[in-house]
Structure formats: structure tokens, C-alpha cells
Scaffold this active site. Sequence first.
Site, short mmCIF file in Angstrom:
data_model
loop_
_atom_site.label_atom_id
_atom_site.label_comp_id
_atom_site.label_asym_id
_atom_site.label_seq_id
_atom_site.Cartn_x
_atom_site.Cartn_y
_atom_site.Cartn_z
N GLU A 162 -18.18 -78.55 90.43
CA GLU A 162 -18.41 -76.99 90.81
C GLU A 162 -20.01 -76.69 90.51
O GLU A 162 -20.58 -75.87 91.19
CB GLU A 162 -17.71 -75.97 89.91
CG GLU A 162 -16.30 -76.22 90.51
CD GLU A 162 -15.28 -77.09 89.72
OE1 GLU A 162 -15.80 -77.94 88.97
OE2 GLU A 162 -14.23 -76.86 89.73
N PHE A 179 -2.77 -70.71 81.73
CA PHE A 179 -3.06 -72.00 82.11
C PHE A 179 -4.57 -71.71 83.18
O PHE A 179 -4.69 -71.22 83.74
CB PHE A 179 -2.37 -72.65 82.96
CG PHE A 179 -3.07 -74.08 83.48
CD1 PHE A 179 -3.16 -75.09 82.58
CD2 PHE A 179 -3.12 -74.36 84.70
CE1 PHE A 179 -3.92 -76.18 83.20
CE2 PHE A 179 -3.73 -75.45 85.20
CZ PHE A 179 -4.00 -76.41 84.39
N GLN A 180 -5.78 -72.46 82.89
CA GLN A 180 -7.14 -72.34 83.49
C GLN A 180 -7.54 -70.97 83.58
O GLN A 180 -8.13 -70.38 84.63
CB GLN A 180 -6.77 -73.04 84.86
CG GLN A 180 -6.85 -74.44 84.84
CD GLN A 180 -7.06 -75.18 86.16
OE1 GLN A 180 -6.75 -74.53 87.20
NE2 GLN A 180 -7.32 -76.34 86.33
N LYS A 211 -5.26 -64.35 91.45
CA LYS A 211 -4.57 -64.95 92.50
C LYS A 211 -3.67 -63.90 93.36
O LYS A 211 -3.45 -64.18 94.50
CB LYS A 211 -3.76 -66.06 91.99
CG LYS A 211 -3.23 -67.10 92.94
CD LYS A 211 -2.43 -68.20 92.31
CE LYS A 211 -2.35 -69.24 93.33
NZ LYS A 211 -1.49 -70.37 92.82
N MET A 235 -40.51 -86.42 80.25
CA MET A 235 -41.26 -85.30 80.06
C MET A 235 -40.88 -85.36 78.34
O MET A 235 -41.82 -85.05 77.70
CB MET A 235 -40.77 -84.08 80.68
CG MET A 235 -41.64 -82.93 80.35
SD MET A 235 -43.48 -83.27 80.58
CE MET A 235 -43.57 -82.72 82.23
#
Lengths: 171, 582
Positions: free
Chosen positions: B52, B114-115, B164, B480
Site C-alpha cells: 500500500e 479484525f483489521q 464496509k 548519505m
Amino acid sequence: MHIKQEQQERHTLAVIVDNEAGVLARIAGLFTARGYNIESLTVTDISEDDLISRITIVTSASAPMMEQIIAQLERLVPVHKVVDLTALGPHVERELALVKVAGAGDHRIEALRLADVYRARVVDATTTSFVFEVTGGSDKIDTFVSLMREVGLVEVARTGIVAISRGKDAA
Amino acid sequence: MTAEKSGADILVEALSDLGVEVVFGYPGGAVLPIYDAIFKQTRIKHILVRHEQAATHAAEGYARSTGKPGVVLVTSGPGATNAVTGITDALMDSIPMIVITGQVPTALIGSDAFQEADTVGITRHCSKHNYLIKDPAKLGDTVHEAFHIATSGRPGPVVVDIPKDVQVATAKYKKPGAIQHKTYRPQIKADQSLIESAVEMLAAAERPVFYTGGGVINAGPAASQILRELARITGAPVTSTLMGLGAFPASSDQWLGMLGMHGTYEANLAMNKADLIIALGSRFDDRVTGRLDAFAPNARKVHVDIDRSSMNKTVHVDLPILADVGRAMEDMVRVWKARGHQKNDLSGWWAQITEWRAKKCLEYPASTKEIMPQEAIRKLWEATHKRNPIITTEVGQHQMWAAQHFHFEHPNKWLTSGGLGTMGYGLPAAIGAQMGNPNALVIDIAGEASIQMNIQELGTATQYRLPVKIFILNNEYMGMVRQWQELTYSSRYSESYSDALPDFVKLAEAYNWTGIRIDKPGELEAGIQAMLDAPGPVIVDCRVAKLANCFPMIPSGAAHTEMILQSDQVSGEMDDEAKALV
């Protein structure tokens, strides 16, 4: 190496916001995220239709940081306007405290006498306790609470500061 | 009477009404209804990334190269938290982006479902604005408002969190008219009297400099054109931040190069000695100013910006002008011409600049044995600049070398993570840029450490047949970090060696890419040509000098006049004050 502190000044801000979920978190979070102080914060809706809230924030900051605080607040989408009441000039600041005192005998009498001097109202009483309601500037309330400490202070609840500009115009 | 639609259908229709052509995303439980709605339509193309974070950077690359907002679609919980880095990156670099996140059903919010993650809480301070939508009837209007906020004013990422059940529930949708937000009204047009003051200051200045930033790019291609006009009529030199490269052509003789920590000697000295600095869509970032109390001590400062909170944030300015920078420059040009101002005699100023230029601060030690990284960038530029390529970068030495040695003539061709400095930005950004510009040559100039931070996206490019090129300057170090350790910590290279590197050529081949290795200076040109000749995606593993440093450099906390031009000026250890600065 030591970390330097900057000279700070106390300001009272009125922040007019949309009364929507999360707006207080947005403002409080902005202060923590950018390292600004909050000394006092009050919020409630003030419009007839419950759509607008007024948040009063007391903060301490250096002059350039104060300019940043206002600019950052104004950048938030739900903020209508920010007024620096301290910079604006004369304004009234008030706070309300509920002060519970328990005791008997002389302490009880002294508590009542002091409450009278400070124009605190008794809003609850039992044979062994009082609850006083006192309003005024923060200094007055600080003093009242410290006096009550000597005569049996049990608990304090304070609203934090609300403020409004003097004169006929809205700030 | 319009029929009711599901929240998912409303979302897809609203996106389509807003002109969205591409969405970068990754499916999951809490966005299945939206993915089903996407499956049933053909107007919006979905690009399936492999992580993502990459979806957000791809959307940034798309946005930065096309000027259109980037759109991201991810699921709840880990989908949203993985997107946080890219959301923050877009906030820091002012990239218009809309991130649609799935959320657990409203009844489960707050139950540690969940999630579940508190997406609006997590993204509240790393987005320009965010929403949790609890009513499908408000979904359409909210999505339109989100686009308005993301793309207007100072652009930025806006997160729309959709539970949802709201995706499944039905409501009516009607495309709203022009949005008049009740509180959010960015000021586009400058106060005329301020413009006039700025023009008079410019006309009176003996040593003026235009200090331009990413805001000029964000203001659209017309702003870059008007900047050229403003520079032409005033004759003043132009420098730019990292984010603003391309707004002014590097081939112009008024161009000083980039300023700041790894900017040119002439740009930084010009800032230091100027009597007037006109900041255009730039924000006096610490990478630009160096030590604040020594920054441009003799200059009056005009700051044109659309974000009031950028003004007087770190540097006090004499004349702040709140406006869209493109519009403000148009006004300045008009007032300049209307008042009959002629180019000032800046010959003394230019003679001084010519002296500074003679330092040739971007020169580097030549080598016949190993490839100097700067040389590799120069050769890459020589071989490709006629094709007007889009260059993305990761973060580190290679990024600064690219900024110094790859010269840009046009806006929207340089995509880099400036504010947040996100390693792993370049490959997904290149994928997004290639999606938005199918015929362009898109090259990610990378380091071997950064590229591994989103290396999984090789698969995305393969899947959509995107011919992006990755040009890795491989010095086997987080260069760097190593350079700072050399300068600040007596070369104690703590954890900055890139051990256990993959064979990048074999890795390319494993993903059906072309892999090319360039080992010696003599192979550079042929290797670059082979990369350009390959029709599909290519990884070039260009093995460069391992211990090369990126100069010039203003060390953290130093003034513009305290530039390090070459390694022999470097001390081994810095004091605690310097060590404490980023």
C-alpha cells in the site's frame, strides 16, 4: 550541550469551529504535534442550531510562535476564525470552580466566612461538608482554592477559562 | 426520481464524475464492495500495487507528473497504516492526493475488530483533511469536497474512511455543483497594493534573487511560463529548491542552480549577499536556509505563498503576499510593465555571480578506474535529455547528485521526495508517472539501499507492461548516512554498509525485466544506450566509486558562506550542537 528555552507570553484565543466529530482532537493534536502549550481549553457549542462551537484556549508562546499558532489553527478545514483576545485588547476572562470542603467547628465557620468574602455560593451542604461555587478570574480562584486547603479542601473541579472581548462588537 | 445506489457504486460514480482515470490500490476485506463495483465498470482503471505504501507514492508520481490528483484505494487496518508514509510524504511536498480507506462496519468501530485501525485518528495530523463517512447519503458530496480540498489552495492528501456497511447501504447520488465550502476558502488573488510594493522593491533592488519552490510547479505549467517572463523582464538571477526544479530552465543564463545544503556555491552566495529575495512558492525549509541567524542577512524578503502558515515560520519576511504564486507573478509582470519599469543595471551583481560561478563547485575528482557517480548522472542526462524524460529518485546521495547534474527545462519532470525524504519513493513514483504519461521516458535514479525499500513493485511494472527504467548508482553504502558519518563521526560507519545485496541483474530477470550491469567508466555510454534501446522495463546496476561524497555541502547548522566544496575541507568530528541538528 543544553537545550535553550524561549521567552513566552500568555495569550487567550477564541477559536470558532464547525461542531463536527474530531474537531477538538484536530485542535488539541495540532498543539501537541507542533509543540505548543495548552494551559487551559474549554469547548461547547454556541449556536442555535448546534453547528458552531467556540473553543477558548489559553497558551503561552513567543511572539513568532503565537503568529504560527494562529496561522496553523486557521489552516484547519473546520475552523471559521481565530481571535487572539489578548492581542485584541480589553476582554473579560472568567472561570467557574466547584470546591468541596469538609470539616467541623472553627474550620467550617472559617470556610463559610471566606466563601462570603470571595462571593462563593453554597450549592451543596451536609453537616460535615460544603460545596462552593465560585466564579472569577483564574487568580481569584487560585487564591480561594489555596485558602480552602487550610480549612479542609476535599476536591476541586474547574471549567477552565472562557473569555470574550469588551464593548459592543463581536471579536 | 433517481434510484438509490450502494455506497460503493456512489463512490465509483463520484470518482468518475471527478475525472478520475486511474486508481492505485490493493484489495482487502473492508473494501470488497468497492472492488466489486470497480470490477463491474470500465471507466476507471485500477493499478494493483504490491504494497500500500507504493500505491501512495505511485499516486504522488501520477499527480506530480500530470497535475491531476492521485487516487489511492486501500483496505482498513494494515492497508491504511501502510499508506501513512505516503500520505505524510504528500503532505510535506504538497501533492494533491485522495486516499480512500476501507473501515470495519460502523457497529464494530471501537471494538478492536479484525483489521480495525483508527484511520482518521492516525491520519489526522499527516493529512490535509480527513473524513469518516457514516451515512451513504453523504458519501458523494464528501468525495467531491475531498477532491476540492486536496486540489485547491496548498494541495495535499485527503483521507476518506468508508466503513464496509456504508459501502453496502444504499442512498441517492447526484453530482454536486461547484463547491462553496463554508470555512475553507483559500485566497488566490493577491492584495494589489502588496503586488505594487513588491514590484517597486524589485525595481529598486541592486542584488535581487528569485528563490522559487515547489509551489510554482503546483500552480500549473502557466506559472512556470510566467516565471520565465518575470525573470526575463527583470533580469534577476533565479535559484530553486529541490522541489521547484524544472519551473525555470536550467539552460538559461539567469539560472544559478539549486540552493541549500547541496546547492551550488553561486546560488547560496547569491542568497547570502542579495539585497532582495523574492520567495515564490517556497517555504524557507531548514535544508535551504542553513543557520537561520546567518541566512540572507542583508536582504529584504518578499514571500509569495498560498499558505499563510508558511509565512514567518522560520524566517521573518518584510512583505508576505498571500496568493496563488502563478496569479501573483502574472500581477507582478503586469504592474512592472504598466509602470514602464526597465531592467535594472545589474551588471555589478552579475559580475559577482560570474566570479562565484568560476569556482565550478559541481566539479568532482575524475577517475579512469571507477565510475564517478556524478559522471554517471551527466552521461545519463546527455543520452536522454532530448527526449525530455521524467526523472524520479529515491532519497540520498544519488538524489542530490541527480538534482545537481541532471538539468531540467520543464516543470513536472522531476519527482522526488523532498520534505519527508522517503527512501523507496522513486520506483512506485515512476510507475505512477508512466501510467499518467504512457509515451514518456521515465527513469528512477536510485541507490542500491533505497531501491530495496519498495523493490516488490517490479512486479507491478511487469503486470501493466510499464517500461520504466531504474538506474541504480550502486556504491554498496547508504551513501548519505556514510557521508555524514565520515564528516561528523570520524568515519565510524555504523550500520551503513549495504551487505548481502541481491544480484540486481538476476533480480530484474526474475521479474521479466532486462538487467544490465555497468562496471567500468568505459561501459557507461553503451550501458545507458542498451537501457534506452530495451523496449520494456530495465534495471541498470551501475557500480560507482564507493566512497564518493556529495559536494558542495553546507553542514547542518552552518551558514551559506560556510560551504564545503571538496573532501579535503572536511573535519572528522563535529561538536554536539552540530550533531543535534538533522
